[in-house]
Design a protein around this motif. Structure first.
Motif, PDB file in Angstrom:
ATOM      1  N   UNK A 299      -2.682  -2.616   2.212  1.00 24.37           N
ATOM      2  CA  UNK A 299      -4.050  -3.112   2.011  1.00 24.37           C
ATOM      3  C   UNK A 299      -3.952  -4.450   1.325  1.00 24.37           C
ATOM      4  N   UNK A 300      -4.464  -5.464   1.964  1.00 21.86           N
ATOM      5  CA  UNK A 300      -4.361  -6.811   1.437  1.00 21.86           C
ATOM      6  C   UNK A 300      -5.413  -7.071   0.374  1.00 21.86           C
ATOM      7  N   UNK A 301      -6.506  -6.331   0.361  1.00 22.99           N
ATOM      8  CA  UNK A 301      -7.559  -6.503  -0.631  1.00 22.99           C
ATOM      9  C   UNK A 301      -7.814  -5.155  -1.297  1.00 22.99           C
ATOM     10  N   UNK A 302      -8.274  -5.205  -2.528  1.00 23.21           N
ATOM     11  CA  UNK A 302      -8.643  -3.972  -3.210  1.00 23.21           C
ATOM     12  C   UNK A 302      -7.430  -3.224  -3.714  1.00 23.21           C
ATOM     13  N   UNK A 303      -7.385  -1.896  -3.494  1.00 22.40           N
ATOM     14  CA  UNK A 303      -6.328  -1.041  -4.018  1.00 22.40           C
ATOM     15  C   UNK A 303      -4.980  -1.376  -3.430  1.00 22.40           C
TER      16      UNK A 303
ATOM     17  N   UNK B 136      -2.131   0.904  -2.287  1.00 21.70           N
ATOM     18  CA  UNK B 136      -1.622   1.593  -1.119  1.00 21.70           C
ATOM     19  C   UNK B 136      -0.223   1.095  -0.787  1.00 21.70           C
ATOM     20  N   UNK B 137       0.707   1.282  -1.729  1.00 16.72           N
ATOM     21  CA  UNK B 137       2.054   0.749  -1.618  1.00 16.72           C
ATOM     22  C   UNK B 137       3.013   1.821  -1.132  1.00 16.72           C
ATOM     23  N   UNK B 138       4.106   1.380  -0.491  1.00 21.79           N
ATOM     24  CA  UNK B 138       5.141   2.299  -0.056  1.00 21.79           C
ATOM     25  C   UNK B 138       6.471   1.579  -0.027  1.00 21.79           C
TER      26      UNK B 138
END
Length: 777
Positions: free
Chosen positions: A46-50, A52-54
Motif C-alpha cells: 500500500x503506497x498510501x495510508x497503512x 501492509x508490509x511483507x
C-alpha cells in the motif's frame, strides 16, 4: 548501495513504482537486500495510508520473525527491520521510507550508490556529476523509472497541507538534532500531489528524531494520521522493535531500534509475537478462543474441562465429566427422553415425555440449532433458533469474521439491529481500467477481484527524456553509459555502468598534448600539438614544429607531417667508444655533457735500449736492461727517470771454472767463488833435463781469501789482507830419467814437496795501514 571492493558481498537495491503516475511521482515499493547468498525483499503493498508490509525470499512470503544464515527480519505494526548481527548493520523499511545503517569499521570508504560514500562526510555524498549535484547523481544510479520530479511548491502554495506546519511547532524539540527544512519541503511537495502523503512525510521526520532519542507524540495533532489500537494496547511513538514476550526466545542482537505502534498496556505482556495478544502479568496460557488464562486456572471450554498447566506452559483439556444420570421411570403414555440439562449445558438428563407427542424429525439450517422447550407433562416445543453466527454457503462464521463470497465482494459477519440477528454486511469493489503504461502488464491472480499493472520490464529514461524499454537480460549501449536489465525476485532492476574516460579535462593531458572532445562523443582525447623528446637524462623537452634541440650526441628536429608530429634524431659518430680503442697506457674517458670520450694517458710508456716497449704505472720503479726506471707524473704529464744499475766488484779469477753468469736483469756478472784449497794436477815432473818416468800428482794452493779495509776510532784506515798458502806438506820421492852430456840416460831419485792442506794466511798489506780517512776525501 553496494561495496566498491566486495568484502562482505552486501548489496541493497530499491524498486520504485508510480504512486501517482499522473504527476510522475515515484515511491519506494521494495528493498532487495542481497547478502550471504540470500536475496530478501522487503515490500509494501500500500503506497498510501497503512503499511501492509511483507518480507519475501524469492516469491515465498517469510513467517516473521525470521532468522536464518546470519540474517534476521522482524516486524512491528508500521515497519520491518532487517538485521545482520555479525556486521552490526540493519535496514529499517516502512511505508514512509527506509534507512540503511552500516558501521564505519566495516564499510568505511567502501560504498557507492545513491546513499553516497560511507565516510561520515555528507559533503561528498553526491559524486558522479560535474556539478556534484544530488539530483544529477541520483540519475547515474537509476534502477527502474527515473523521471525528474516537478518543481517544489513555494512555501505560500495554497496546496500545502496544514499538518506540514507541525514540523515547525510540535517537532521543535528535534530541531537541534535534525533541521526540519528539507522535511518541510518534502511535505509540501508530497501533500500538494496527494494530501494522504502528509502522514508519511511527518512519520519520516519522527523516525529520524527517534534515532536521536527524541520521541514526539504528533499523530494526535493531525487531522488524518491517528492510529487506533485494540482495547488491550496503547499507542507509543518510540516502542521497542522486539517487545518482551511470554514465550519467544530473544534473538541475539546489538541493535536498539525504536518504532511507533500499538504496544501492550501497563502490567500486561505480549504473549507471543505471532499471537498479538496481551496477557496480564505474570504470564499464563491462551485457550483456543484466544482468551488469556493464569497458571493452574481450571475452566470449562467447549464442553471440556481445561487447566493452564504451568509445567507445559499450555492449556490441557479433556472431555467434561457429567454426573451420573439417575434413571427415570415413566408410566404410560409417557416415555423416557434425554434432554439438555439447563444447569449443565454440556450434560443431559432424562425426562418423561408423552408418547403421544409427535416425534420431530425437523432439521435446522446452517446457523440455527434445534432447541427443545419442555412444558411439564405436556409435549415439549421444538424449534430452530439462531446460534448467533452468520451462515453462508453451508458454513458458519463467528461475529466479526470476514466471509469470502467472491473476488470482488468483501463481507463481514455483523449484528443487524433491525433483524436482531448476525448477518453478512457486504460491499462491492469496482476495478479500474486494465490499461497499463508501457513496460507494465495487467495481471490478475486467481481469486483476486482486480488485477494490477505489474512492471514486466525495465523502464529507462535518458537525460534527453527519451524512454527506453528493456526486457530481462537486455543490454543497451548509450553515449557514456551501458544499461542492462535484470529480473530479481519478481522485481526488474536496471544496472547502469558509466563509461570511464581515460581523460576528463585538459588538466589530465600530458605536456605536448591538448584535450579535444568531438561533438557526439562521450570521451575526449588528448591530441598531440608538439613533439615530446625525452633526453637520455630523462628530462622532457617540448618541441614545436620546426624547432631543433641538441643534447650530447643527438640532434632532434620536430616536424608536423599529416596531422602528426614526428622527430628526426641524428646521432654523432665517435672515433673511440671504449678503452679497447685506446693504445697501451691510455684509457677511454668521457666527461659529463660530452658526446664522445677520448683516450687519456694513465701510465708511462718506456722504450728500453733493447727496443722493447713497457707500460709503467705512476710512482713505481722497474729494472729493465741494467737500467732502474721510475714513472713520475707532474702537472698531468708523465715522465721517466732513468738510473744505471751499479754492479758489485767481480774478479773472474775467483770463480769456479764454468760458474760465471749474470743476474736476473742480465746486467751484473756473478759466479761461484773458489775457496782456498789444494789444487791437484797430474803431470810428468820435469827437473832441468830430467823427466819423471811416470805421471806424478802435484798440488798447489789456490782459492779466494777475504781482504777488507775499516776505520778505527781515531779515523785511521785499517787494512786486513790474507793469502792462500800451504799449511801442511810432505816429501815425496820420484824417479827421474836424465840425459847427460854424452847422450846417456841415467835414472835419478828425486824428492819434491807435496802440499797436503792450504789456508788463508794474513799478510802485510802494501802501504795502506798509514792512510787516514781524510786521504780519501
Amino acid at each position: 548501495m553496494k561495496e566498491i571492493s566486495p568484502q562482505f558481498n552486501l548489496a541493497i537495491y530499491i524498486e520504485n513504482v508510480y504512486c501517482d503516475p499522473a504527476e510522475n511521482v515515484s515511491c519506494p515499493r521494495s528493498l532487495i537486500v542481497s547478502y550471504n547468498k540470500q536475496n530478501i525483499t522487503l515490500r509494501s503493498h500500500r503506497l498510501m495510508g497503512g503499511a501492509n508490509l511483507e518480507a519475501l525470499e524469492g516469491n515465498i512470503m517469510l513467517a516473521l520473525p525470521y532468522d536464518n544464515n546470519g540474517l534476521r527480519v522482524i516486524s512491528s505494526d508500521l515497519n520491518l527491520l532487517l538485521e545482520i548481527p555479525k556486521l552490526n548493520a540493519y535496514v529499517l523499511f516502512g511505508v514512509s521510507g527506509f534507512s540503511i545503517n552500516l558501521p564505519f569499521q566495516y564499510f568505511g570508504k567502501n560504498t557507492e550508490g545513491q546513499c553516497g560514500t560511507c565516510n561520515n562526510n555528507q559533503n561528498d555524498d553526491c559524486p558522479g556529476s560535474l556539478a556534484n549535484d544530488c539530483k544529477i547523481m541520483a540519475e547515474n544510479w537509476n534502477t527502474t523509472v527515473c523521471t525528474p520530479p516537478a518543481p517544489l511548491p513555494t512555501p505560500n502554495s495554497p496546496h500545502v497541507h496544514p499538518d506540514c506546519y507541525l514540523l515547525n511547532t510540535t517537532f521543535e524539540a528535534c530541531h537541534s538534532h535534525v533541521p526540519p527544512e528539507n522535511f518541510f519541503s518534502a511535505c509540501q511537495y508530497d501533500s500538494s500531489n496527494n494530501p494522504a502523503e502528509v502522514c508519511a512525510s511527518l512519520q519520516s521526520y519522527a523516525s529520524v528524531c527517534a534515532m536521536f532519542g527524541v520521541c514526539i507524540y504528533w499523530r494526535n495533532y493531525t487531522s488524518q494520521c491517528n492510529i487506533g489500537c485494540s482495547e488491550d494496547k496503547v499507542f507509543l511513538p518510540c516502542g521497542s522493535f522486539e517487545p518482551p514476550t511470554c514465550r519467544d526466545r530473544q534473538m541475539e542482537s546489538n541493535i536498539t531500534v525504536s518504532t511507533e505502534g500499538c504496544f501492550c498496556s501497563q502490567n500486561t505482556t505480549l504473549f507471543t509475537k505471532d499471537s498479538g495478544v496481551c496477557v496480564p502479568q505474570p504470564c499464563g496460557c491462551l485457550d483456543s478462543s484466544g482468551k488469556p488464562r493464569r497458571f493452574n486456572e481450571n475452566f470449562t471450554h467447549n464442553c471440556e474441562d481445561c487447566v493452564c498447566d504451568k509445567a507445559r506452559m499450555s492449556v490441557i483439556c479433556e472431555p467434561k465429566k457429567c454426573p451420573d444420570v439417575p434413571p427415570v421411570n415413566c408410566t404410560e403414555p409417557f416415555m423416557v427422553v434425554n434432554v439438555t440439562d439447563p444447569s449443565e449445558p454440556c450434560c443431559s438428563r432424562q425426562v418423561c415425555n408423552c408418547s403421544m407427542c409427535p416425534f420431530s424429525e425437523e432439521k435446522c439450517e446452517v446457523g440455527y440449532e434445534l432447541i427443545v422447550h419442555p412444558y411439564g407433562d405436556f409435549c415439549p416445543e421444538i424449534r430452530c433458533e439462531s446460534k448467533e453466527v452468520c451462515a453462508y454457503n453451508n458454513t458458519e462464521y463467528k461475529p466479526g469474521s470476514k466471509i469470502h463470497v467472491g473476488p470482488c465482494v468483501k463481507c463481514n459477519c455483523e449484528w443487524d439491529p433491525w433483524t436482531e440477528l448476525y448477518q453478512m454486511n457486504c460491499s462491492y469493489e469496482v476495478c479500474p481500467d486494465d490499461e497499463c503504461y508501457e513496460g507494465f502488464e495487467y495481471v490478475k491472480q486467481d481469486g483476486e477481484c482486480c488485477g494490477t499493472c505489474k512492471l514486466m520490464s525495465c523502464i529507462y529514461y535518458r537525460e534527453n527524456n527519451t524512454k527506453h524499454i528493456l526486457h530481462d537480460g537486455d543490454v543497451k549501449n548509450f553515449t557514456c553509459e551501458t544499461v542492462s536489465c535484470h529480473e530479481i525476485n519478481g522485481s526488474f532492476l536496471i544496472e547502469k555502468t558509466k563509461t570511464v574516460c581515460s581523460y576528463s579535462s585538459v588538466h589530465v593531458c600530458e605536456y605536448g598534448f591538448e584535450y579535444v572532445m568531438k561533438e557526439g562523443e562521450c570521451c575526449g582525447t588528448c591530441e598531440p600539438v608538439a613533439c615530446i623528446y625525452q633526453s637520455p637524462n630523462n628530462t622532457i623537452h617540448i618541441l614545436k614544429d620546426g624547432q631543433e634541440f641538441k643534447y650530447k650526441c643527438e640532434t632532434v628536429t620536430c616536424n608536423h607531417i599529416n596531422d602528426s608530429f614526428e622527430m628526426n634524431i641524428t646521432n654523432m659518430e665517435c672515433i673511440q667508444l671504449s678503452s679497447e680503442d685506446c693504445a697501451s697506457g691510455f684509457q677511454y674517458m668521457k666527461k659529463d655533457g660530452e658526446c664522445c670520450g677520448s683516450c687519456v694517458q694513465v701510465a708511462c710508456i718506456y722504450d728500453a735500449p733493447d727496443k722493447t716497449t713497457h707500460v709503467l704505472q705512476e710512482g713505481l720503479s722497474y729494472n729493465i736492461s741494467c737500467m732502474n726506471v721510475t714513472c713520475l707524473k707532474r702537472n698531468d704529464v708523465f715522465t721517466i727517470k732513468e738510473e744505471m744499475k751499479k754492479c758489485p766488484s767481480f774478479n773472474q779469477d775467483d770463480c769456479v771454472e764454468g760458474t760465471k753468469q749474470f743476474d736476473e736483469d742480465g746486467c751484473c756478472p756473478n759466479c761461484e767463488t773458489r775457496n782456498c784449497a789444494p789444487v791437484k794436477n797430474v803431470t810428468r815432473l820435469k827437473v832441468n833435463n830430467c823427466t819423471s818416468t811416470e805421471d806424478v800428482e802435484i798440488t798447489s794452493c789456490a782459492g779466494h781469501c777475504d781482504s777488507k779495509s775499516t776505520l778505527d776510532l781515531h779515523g785511521y784506515m785499517m787494512n786486513s789482507c790474507s793469502c792462500c798458502q800451504a799449511e801442511r806438506s810432505s816429501i815425496r820421492e820420484v824417479t827421474l830419467m836424465c840425459e847427460d852430456d854424452w847422450q846417456k840416460w841415467l835414472n835419478i831419485r828425486h824428492n819434491y814437496t807435496y802440499i797436503e792442506t792450504c789456508t788463508c794466511t794474513p799478510v802485510m798489506c802494501e802501504d795502506y795501514n798509514n792512510f787516514r780517512k781524510e786521504d780519501y776525501d
